[in-house]
Scaffold this motif. Structure first.
Motif, PDB file in Angstrom:
ATOM      1  N   ASP A  38       0.030  -0.628  11.979  1.00 43.19           N
ATOM      2  CA  ASP A  38       0.662  -0.104  10.818  1.00 43.19           C
ATOM      3  C   ASP A  38       1.563   0.839  10.773  1.00 43.19           C
ATOM      4  O   ASP A  38       2.717   1.059  10.105  1.00 43.19           O
ATOM      5  CB  ASP A  38      -0.867   0.344   9.858  1.00 43.19           C
ATOM      6  CG  ASP A  38      -1.285  -0.891   8.936  1.00 43.19           C
ATOM      7  OD1 ASP A  38      -0.996  -1.930   9.454  1.00 43.19           O
ATOM      8  OD2 ASP A  38      -2.017  -0.497   8.261  1.00 43.19           O
TER       9      ASP A  38
ATOM     10  N   GLU B 107       0.954  -1.156   0.132  1.00 41.01           N
ATOM     11  CA  GLU B 107      -0.111   0.056  -0.070  1.00 41.01           C
ATOM     12  C   GLU B 107       0.844   1.387  -0.064  1.00 41.01           C
ATOM     13  O   GLU B 107       0.574   2.175  -0.598  1.00 41.01           O
ATOM     14  CB  GLU B 107      -0.991   0.088   1.148  1.00 41.01           C
ATOM     15  CG  GLU B 107      -2.038  -0.886   1.245  1.00 41.01           C
ATOM     16  CD  GLU B 107      -2.732  -1.349   2.536  1.00 41.01           C
ATOM     17  OE1 GLU B 107      -2.301  -0.664   3.695  1.00 41.01           O
ATOM     18  OE2 GLU B 107      -3.470  -2.142   2.850  1.00 41.01           O
ATOM     19  N   THR B 108       1.804   1.125   0.619  1.00 40.17           N
ATOM     20  CA  THR B 108       2.778   2.378   0.769  1.00 40.17           C
ATOM     21  C   THR B 108       3.522   2.633  -0.174  1.00 40.17           C
ATOM     22  O   THR B 108       4.116   3.822  -0.588  1.00 40.17           O
ATOM     23  CB  THR B 108       3.616   2.169   2.363  1.00 40.17           C
ATOM     24  OG1 THR B 108       2.594   2.103   3.242  1.00 40.17           O
ATOM     25  CG2 THR B 108       4.257   3.749   2.403  1.00 40.17           C
ATOM     26  N   TYR B 109       4.520   1.510  -0.904  1.00 41.20           N
ATOM     27  CA  TYR B 109       5.451   1.673  -2.131  1.00 41.20           C
ATOM     28  C   TYR B 109       4.884   0.577  -3.029  1.00 41.20           C
ATOM     29  O   TYR B 109       5.556  -0.139  -3.368  1.00 41.20           O
ATOM     30  CB  TYR B 109       6.647   1.136  -1.523  1.00 41.20           C
ATOM     31  CG  TYR B 109       7.238   1.776  -0.122  1.00 41.20           C
ATOM     32  CD1 TYR B 109       7.425   3.193  -0.170  1.00 41.20           C
ATOM     33  CD2 TYR B 109       7.160   1.196   1.229  1.00 41.20           C
ATOM     34  CE1 TYR B 109       8.065   3.752   0.910  1.00 41.20           C
ATOM     35  CE2 TYR B 109       7.662   1.622   2.078  1.00 41.20           C
ATOM     36  CZ  TYR B 109       8.011   3.075   2.409  1.00 41.20           C
ATOM     37  OH  TYR B 109       8.323   3.776   3.356  1.00 41.20           O
TER      38      TYR B 109
ATOM     39  N   LYS C 225       5.300   1.097   9.365  1.00 33.18           N
ATOM     40  CA  LYS C 225       5.354   2.218   8.213  1.00 33.18           C
ATOM     41  C   LYS C 225       6.524   2.763   8.401  1.00 33.18           C
ATOM     42  O   LYS C 225       7.400   3.435   7.872  1.00 33.18           O
ATOM     43  CB  LYS C 225       4.369   2.920   8.268  1.00 33.18           C
ATOM     44  CG  LYS C 225       3.010   2.523   7.093  1.00 33.18           C
ATOM     45  CD  LYS C 225       1.985   3.720   7.411  1.00 33.18           C
ATOM     46  CE  LYS C 225       0.825   3.059   6.495  1.00 33.18           C
ATOM     47  NZ  LYS C 225      -0.252   3.752   6.408  1.00 33.18           N
TER      48      LYS C 225
END
Length: 234
Positions: free
Chosen positions: A146, A67-69, A150
């Motif tokens: 999370d 989701e982040t990268y 992160k």
């Protein structure tokens, strides 16, 4: 149900630290097991829940990275995830919530400073397993886990050594000098001192590269390698 009201209140306090206030769906008997070290009971302990929690944290880390990268190569995902789910990292996460104070452990096991990281990391995974099995979803896990994942993932991505300074230093020394670093470790604090117990120096033949301290010999070596890495490789 847990018969011991005092233990039940302790577990509620721990869940509150995780940010979980609506705890009706949590199976407290599972949570109690998750926070029971095998040294307390050979049969009723966190071993099986740790097995489940290992899968839970890997899934959570995978989803966070995806989701982040979204454009990150799969190989980098795997490298970062291996750090996120390592005992060292999970123990750091556990310390954020003071997990150790809620962990039932025998006096002899508690006195084993070298095993602290492993037992706290195992208990952390077991807690994840207990919460997941109680709810059959990640809904009560992702909100508090999370941010930790992160933050650590961002830290790892910015670190060329991927936080394994011993390996990075060894690669450098072999590549440039065809030699392996030598670590000289000594105990500099008493066993029950709250401060770092060991001091390590890393040498390359007669050249002192760095010094570091840690609660375990491995941690001290990693700290010494980190100082050397930042001095000579960055």
């Amino acid at each position: 149900m847990i018969q011991d009201s005092r233990r039940s209140k302790e577990l509620e306090k721990f869940l509150f630290k995780l940010g979980l206030t609506n705890t009706e769906k949590i199976d407290f008997s599972l949570l109690d097991l998750a926070l029971t070290h095998p040294s307390v009971s050979r049969d009723a302990n966190y071993d099986q829940l740790e097995f489940v929690g290992d899968a839970v944290v890997r899934l959570a880390a995978s989803e966070v990275l995806w989701e982040t990268y979204p454009n990150c190569p799969v190989g980098e995902f795997a490298a970062i995830r291996s750090i996120l789910v390592s005992d060292r990292c999970l123990a750091e996460f556990a310390d954020c919530f003071g997990l150790e104070r809620y962990l039932l452990v025998s006096p002899s096991a508690a006195a084993d400073d070298a095993g602290k990281i492993s037992r706290v990391a195992d208990a952390f995974e077991a807690v994840l397993g207990a919460i997941y099995l109680s709810t059959q979803t990640m809904v009560m896990i992702r909100p508090w886990l999370d941010p930790l994942l992160k933050m650590k993932a961002a830290e790892v991505r910015q670190d060329p050594a991927r936080q394994n300074y011993k390996d990075a230093l060894q690669e450098w020394s072999q590549g440039n000098y065809k030699l392996l670093p030598e670590y000289r470790v000594r105990e500099t604090r008493q066993k029950h001192d709250d401060r770092d117990r060991f001091t390590a120096e890393v040498w390359l033949e007669d050249r002192h590269l760095g010094t570091g301290t840690g609660r375990s010999k491995k941690a001290a070596e990693q700290a010494a390698a980190k100082q050397a890495y930042r001095k000579f490789l960055v």
